[in-house]
Design a protein around this motif. Sequence first.
Motif, PDB file in Angstrom:
ATOM      1  N   GLN A   1    -107.147   5.006 -67.549  1.00 46.78           N
ATOM      2  CA  GLN A   1    -108.261   4.537 -66.721  1.00 46.78           C
ATOM      3  C   GLN A   1    -107.735   3.767 -65.508  1.00 46.78           C
ATOM      4  O   GLN A   1    -108.236   3.929 -64.382  1.00 46.78           O
ATOM      5  N   GLN A   2    -106.711   2.959 -65.717  1.00 48.11           N
ATOM      6  CA  GLN A   2    -106.110   2.216 -64.606  1.00 48.11           C
ATOM      7  C   GLN A   2    -105.503   3.168 -63.585  1.00 48.11           C
ATOM      8  O   GLN A   2    -105.650   2.979 -62.371  1.00 48.11           O
ATOM      9  N   LYS A   3    -104.829   4.199 -64.076  1.00 45.48           N
ATOM     10  CA  LYS A   3    -104.227   5.174 -63.175  1.00 45.48           C
ATOM     11  C   LYS A   3    -105.297   5.926 -62.388  1.00 45.48           C
ATOM     12  O   LYS A   3    -105.141   6.160 -61.171  1.00 45.48           O
ATOM     13  N   VAL A   4    -106.401   6.306 -63.052  1.00 43.24           N
ATOM     14  CA  VAL A   4    -107.491   7.001 -62.363  1.00 43.24           C
ATOM     15  C   VAL A   4    -108.094   6.107 -61.285  1.00 43.24           C
ATOM     16  O   VAL A   4    -108.373   6.553 -60.162  1.00 43.24           O
ATOM     17  N   ASP A   5    -108.275   4.832 -61.585  1.00 44.00           N
ATOM     18  CA  ASP A   5    -108.833   3.906 -60.588  1.00 44.00           C
ATOM     19  C   ASP A   5    -107.896   3.776 -59.391  1.00 44.00           C
ATOM     20  O   ASP A   5    -108.348   3.746 -58.231  1.00 44.00           O
ATOM     21  N   GLU A   6    -106.588   3.685 -59.641  1.00 43.39           N
ATOM     22  CA  GLU A   6    -105.638   3.584 -58.527  1.00 43.39           C
ATOM     23  C   GLU A   6    -105.672   4.837 -57.659  1.00 43.39           C
ATOM     24  O   GLU A   6    -105.658   4.750 -56.423  1.00 43.39           O
ATOM     25  N   LEU A   7    -105.732   6.002 -58.305  1.00 48.65           N
ATOM     26  CA  LEU A   7    -105.785   7.240 -57.529  1.00 48.65           C
ATOM     27  C   LEU A   7    -107.064   7.333 -56.716  1.00 48.65           C
ATOM     28  O   LEU A   7    -107.064   7.787 -55.570  1.00 48.65           O
ATOM     29  N   ASN A   8    -108.193   6.890 -57.293  1.00 52.19           N
ATOM     30  CA  ASN A   8    -109.462   6.916 -56.550  1.00 52.19           C
ATOM     31  C   ASN A   8    -109.406   5.975 -55.343  1.00 52.19           C
ATOM     32  O   ASN A   8    -109.936   6.286 -54.269  1.00 52.19           O
ATOM     33  N   LYS A   9    -108.737   4.835 -55.499  1.00 50.23           N
ATOM     34  CA  LYS A   9    -108.584   3.927 -54.363  1.00 50.23           C
ATOM     35  C   LYS A   9    -107.734   4.572 -53.273  1.00 50.23           C
ATOM     36  O   LYS A   9    -108.059   4.462 -52.081  1.00 50.23           O
ATOM     37  N   ASP A  10    -106.654   5.234 -53.687  1.00 50.04           N
ATOM     38  CA  ASP A  10    -105.808   5.910 -52.702  1.00 50.04           C
ATOM     39  C   ASP A  10    -106.578   7.021 -51.994  1.00 50.04           C
ATOM     40  O   ASP A  10    -106.445   7.205 -50.776  1.00 50.04           O
ATOM     41  N   ILE A  11    -107.399   7.753 -52.748  1.00 49.21           N
ATOM     42  CA  ILE A  11    -108.210   8.811 -52.132  1.00 49.21           C
ATOM     43  C   ILE A  11    -109.185   8.217 -51.128  1.00 49.21           C
ATOM     44  O   ILE A  11    -109.384   8.749 -50.029  1.00 49.21           O
ATOM     45  N   GLN A  12    -109.793   7.084 -51.482  1.00 51.38           N
ATOM     46  CA  GLN A  12    -110.744   6.445 -50.563  1.00 51.38           C
ATOM     47  C   GLN A  12    -110.041   5.979 -49.295  1.00 51.38           C
ATOM     48  O   GLN A  12    -110.583   6.110 -48.181  1.00 51.38           O
ATOM     49  N   LYS A  13    -108.812   5.454 -49.421  1.00 55.04           N
ATOM     50  CA  LYS A  13    -108.063   5.050 -48.227  1.00 55.04           C
ATOM     51  C   LYS A  13    -107.779   6.252 -47.326  1.00 55.04           C
ATOM     52  O   LYS A  13    -107.928   6.172 -46.103  1.00 55.04           O
TER      53      LYS A  13
ATOM     54  N   GLY B   1    -105.309  15.727 -45.138  1.00 52.67           N
ATOM     55  CA  GLY B   1    -105.975  16.667 -46.027  1.00 52.67           C
ATOM     56  C   GLY B   1    -105.083  17.082 -47.191  1.00 52.67           C
ATOM     57  O   GLY B   1    -105.536  17.151 -48.340  1.00 52.67           O
ATOM     58  N   GLN B   2    -103.809  17.325 -46.901  1.00 56.77           N
ATOM     59  CA  GLN B   2    -102.877  17.684 -47.971  1.00 56.77           C
ATOM     60  C   GLN B   2    -102.676  16.529 -48.952  1.00 56.77           C
ATOM     61  O   GLN B   2    -102.663  16.732 -50.167  1.00 56.77           O
ATOM     62  N   ASN B   3    -102.565  15.336 -48.400  1.00 52.72           N
ATOM     63  CA  ASN B   3    -102.409  14.179 -49.277  1.00 52.72           C
ATOM     64  C   ASN B   3    -103.629  13.986 -50.167  1.00 52.72           C
ATOM     65  O   ASN B   3    -103.500  13.689 -51.364  1.00 52.72           O
ATOM     66  N   MET B   4    -104.819  14.162 -49.584  1.00 54.00           N
ATOM     67  CA  MET B   4    -106.043  14.009 -50.376  1.00 54.00           C
ATOM     68  C   MET B   4    -106.115  15.066 -51.464  1.00 54.00           C
ATOM     69  O   MET B   4    -106.543  14.792 -52.599  1.00 54.00           O
ATOM     70  N   GLU B   5    -105.700  16.287 -51.154  1.00 52.74           N
ATOM     71  CA  GLU B   5    -105.737  17.351 -52.155  1.00 52.74           C
ATOM     72  C   GLU B   5    -104.779  17.048 -53.300  1.00 52.74           C
ATOM     73  O   GLU B   5    -105.113  17.229 -54.476  1.00 52.74           O
ATOM     74  N   LYS B   6    -103.587  16.555 -52.955  1.00 50.95           N
ATOM     75  CA  LYS B   6    -102.635  16.189 -53.999  1.00 50.95           C
ATOM     76  C   LYS B   6    -103.185  15.066 -54.863  1.00 50.95           C
ATOM     77  O   LYS B   6    -103.064  15.096 -56.090  1.00 50.95           O
ATOM     78  N   LEU B   7    -103.781  14.075 -54.214  1.00 49.68           N
ATOM     79  CA  LEU B   7    -104.333  12.957 -54.973  1.00 49.68           C
ATOM     80  C   LEU B   7    -105.484  13.398 -55.850  1.00 49.68           C
ATOM     81  O   LEU B   7    -105.635  12.928 -56.987  1.00 49.68           O
ATOM     82  N   ARG B   8    -106.330  14.312 -55.358  1.00 49.76           N
ATOM     83  CA  ARG B   8    -107.445  14.809 -56.173  1.00 49.76           C
ATOM     84  C   ARG B   8    -106.928  15.573 -57.386  1.00 49.76           C
ATOM     85  O   ARG B   8    -107.443  15.408 -58.507  1.00 49.76           O
ATOM     86  N   LEU B   9    -105.918  16.408 -57.182  1.00 52.59           N
ATOM     87  CA  LEU B   9    -105.355  17.141 -58.318  1.00 52.59           C
ATOM     88  C   LEU B   9    -104.751  16.177 -59.333  1.00 52.59           C
ATOM     89  O   LEU B   9    -104.917  16.356 -60.545  1.00 52.59           O
ATOM     90  N   GLU B  10    -104.066  15.170 -58.813  1.00 54.76           N
ATOM     91  CA  GLU B  10    -103.487  14.174 -59.721  1.00 54.76           C
ATOM     92  C   GLU B  10    -104.575  13.432 -60.475  1.00 54.76           C
ATOM     93  O   GLU B  10    -104.479  13.194 -61.681  1.00 54.76           O
ATOM     94  N   ALA B  11    -105.646  13.066 -59.756  1.00 59.24           N
ATOM     95  CA  ALA B  11    -106.756  12.359 -60.406  1.00 59.24           C
ATOM     96  C   ALA B  11    -107.420  13.253 -61.449  1.00 59.24           C
ATOM     97  O   ALA B  11    -107.803  12.784 -62.537  1.00 59.24           O
ATOM     98  N   GLN B  12    -107.609  14.545 -61.140  1.00 58.33           N
ATOM     99  CA  GLN B  12    -108.214  15.455 -62.115  1.00 58.33           C
ATOM    100  C   GLN B  12    -107.346  15.568 -63.364  1.00 58.33           C
ATOM    101  O   GLN B  12    -107.856  15.626 -64.488  1.00 58.33           O
ATOM    102  N   LYS B  13    -106.028  15.577 -63.170  1.00 58.76           N
ATOM    103  CA  LYS B  13    -105.132  15.678 -64.312  1.00 58.76           C
ATOM    104  C   LYS B  13    -105.283  14.460 -65.220  1.00 58.76           C
ATOM    105  O   LYS B  13    -105.439  14.605 -66.442  1.00 58.76           O
ATOM    106  N   PHE B  14    -105.274  13.261 -64.616  1.00 63.49           N
ATOM    107  CA  PHE B  14    -105.418  12.055 -65.431  1.00 63.49           C
ATOM    108  C   PHE B  14    -106.822  11.924 -66.001  1.00 63.49           C
ATOM    109  O   PHE B  14    -106.998  11.401 -67.103  1.00 63.49           O
ATOM    110  N   GLU B  15    -107.842  12.390 -65.274  1.00 63.39           N
ATOM    111  CA  GLU B  15    -109.190  12.358 -65.818  1.00 63.39           C
ATOM    112  C   GLU B  15    -109.322  13.286 -67.016  1.00 63.39           C
ATOM    113  O   GLU B  15    -110.045  13.006 -67.977  1.00 63.39           O
ATOM    114  N   GLY B  16    -108.614  14.418 -66.972  1.00 62.14           N
ATOM    115  CA  GLY B  16    -108.632  15.312 -68.128  1.00 62.14           C
ATOM    116  C   GLY B  16    -108.004  14.663 -69.343  1.00 62.14           C
ATOM    117  O   GLY B  16    -108.545  14.745 -70.459  1.00 62.14           O
TER     118      GLY B  16
END
Length: 626
Positions: free
Chosen positions: A423-435, A470-485
């Motif tokens: 959960q902590q990792k997902v929150d950090e990734l979501n913050k990075d995506i928002q930035k 855009g590439q960074n956001m896509e990588k972060l989204r994939l990473e977030a999806q992985k941890f959310e799974g």
Amino acid sequence: MDSYCISVKDQFDNLEKHTQWGIDVLEKYIKFVKERTEIEISYAKQLRNLSKKYQPKKNSKEEEEYKYTSCKAFLVTLNEMNDYAGQHEVISENMTSQITAELTRYMQELKQERKSYFHDGRKAQQYIETCWKQLEASKRRFERDCKEADRAQQYFEKMDADINVTKADVEKARQQAQIRHQMAEDSKAEYSSSLQKFNHEQHEHYHTHIPNIFQKIQEMEERRIVRIGECMKTYAEVDRQVIPIIGKCLDGITKAAESIDQKNDSQLVIEAFKSGFEPPGDIDFEDFTQPMKRTVSETSLSNSRGDGKSEPKFGGKSKGKLWPFIKKNKLMSLLTSPHQPPPPPPASASPSAVPNGPQSPKQQKEPLSHRFNEFMTSKPKIHCFRSLKRGITLNTQVWSLIEGGGPEDFSNLPPEQRRKKLQQKVDELNKDIQKEMDQRDALTKMKDVYIKNPQMGDAASVDYKLAELGQNMEKLRLEAQKFEGWLAEVEGRLPVRTEQSRRQSGMYETQNTSAVNNCAQDRESSPDGSYTEEQSQESEMKVPMTEFDDEFDDEEPLPTIGTCKALYTFEGQNEGTISVAEGELLYVIEEDKGDGWTRIRRNENEEGYVPTSYVEVYLDKNAKDS
């Protein structure tokens, strides 16, 4: 008159000494206040350094400790001490501006005023002394003229009485006497005028000028005394002004201390270290009265090795409870894997000379600690538990567990702790995506401005940055999806506290413990101490598959670095080896590291180790250079 003038002059000397002493007292007080301000500044600096020294460092383990109420109270204390230090700085600043600076300026004015007063006094004293000297001169001249007039008169009378003296001499003497009398009269008038003038000046001096000067000096000295008293009041008032704020700082520390909640801190500790496992169920009674049959409970912590059937595999949510024990079995199996030298090549080059091909030599039984030491000091060929293509990843995984690290999905942690980390990792990734999104929006607006106003900048220069974002956001989204799974998987199988789940948990512990014991027993029961493929498979069948195994299913195969030709037939019987036929062409994916084994591949799914002396290796030029 002379003694009176001397007494007045002495008074001037005494007043001059006294007023100089007053200035010295003023300078001493200024120095005292200045040193007090320096002490306040030094004290405030030391307090700030002390507060800064114990402040939690960012992105450190200390920062996590401040979730407890006692640590929060300590943090409030540090902040309040910082404000407390600020009030001492205020004391220093106010004393410097209101006392030191003002008194220094006033002291300069006082010195100038004192100098002017004593200059006027000395000037008046010199003037009255000059008037006195003029009076004395006119008096002595009058006295001398009177004496000469008397002598001239007596000489005239003597000449007039003498019958032998001519009339001309008598007349001459008479005229001389008259001249002398006139001079005496003139001297008398001058003396009288000087006397009146001196008396007037003397009266003015002792009744007007000197009293006025003394009065001014007295007023000057009284103003100095009043001023130093006012500064002492200011000195106290400066301290009094900060007392309410210092009181608020102390009240803040007291309030923070009262907010400490030991129950809450205990609950935080429980939440931080809660594993999520259910305690094992009750152990059933084992009846040893039947000598041939032993009834072993399903939840017992030991299993019979006589049962050749594989243990049942539990699916669904219960699967997640097994992973701590499964990882232990994997590590134990890895540490007890055979580490043996390759067999020598056959004496005859013909494969018919060796009907069954050369066999892997048997290793003498060695203690587990010796195996662990060899594992830590060398890098043996690690044989994976399901397929060889996962061996390198498993090696990395085991090393990370031994060295204190962990896998990316935190599967080395208990379920509850794993859920928190995910959960902590997902929150950090979501913050990075928002930035990244905020930066993209800002760049989009900038691009619109450039399009509307080309003179402000080139809109095309922003496209590269937008594409990178855009590439960074896509990588972060994939990473977030992985941890959310992974998070959804953990949250979907957290145990429910029921009697059935507790008994089931106890059964899993029994299975895993027995699997470790069976692994060690099988190794010891082997006649030659070797660890065979069948025994390894038997132990692996008793361990249910977990997500720890699934991490290695999709590893990329190693690249080929050359080819090789089998010189002899080799029957790979141990796990990690591969069978080859004489004359067979294969791919080399890992050359001999000095242990006598070469790793080869037949196709995508078949790879393993063969003795280096059994094959002739042809490495690619690029592989040799690298």
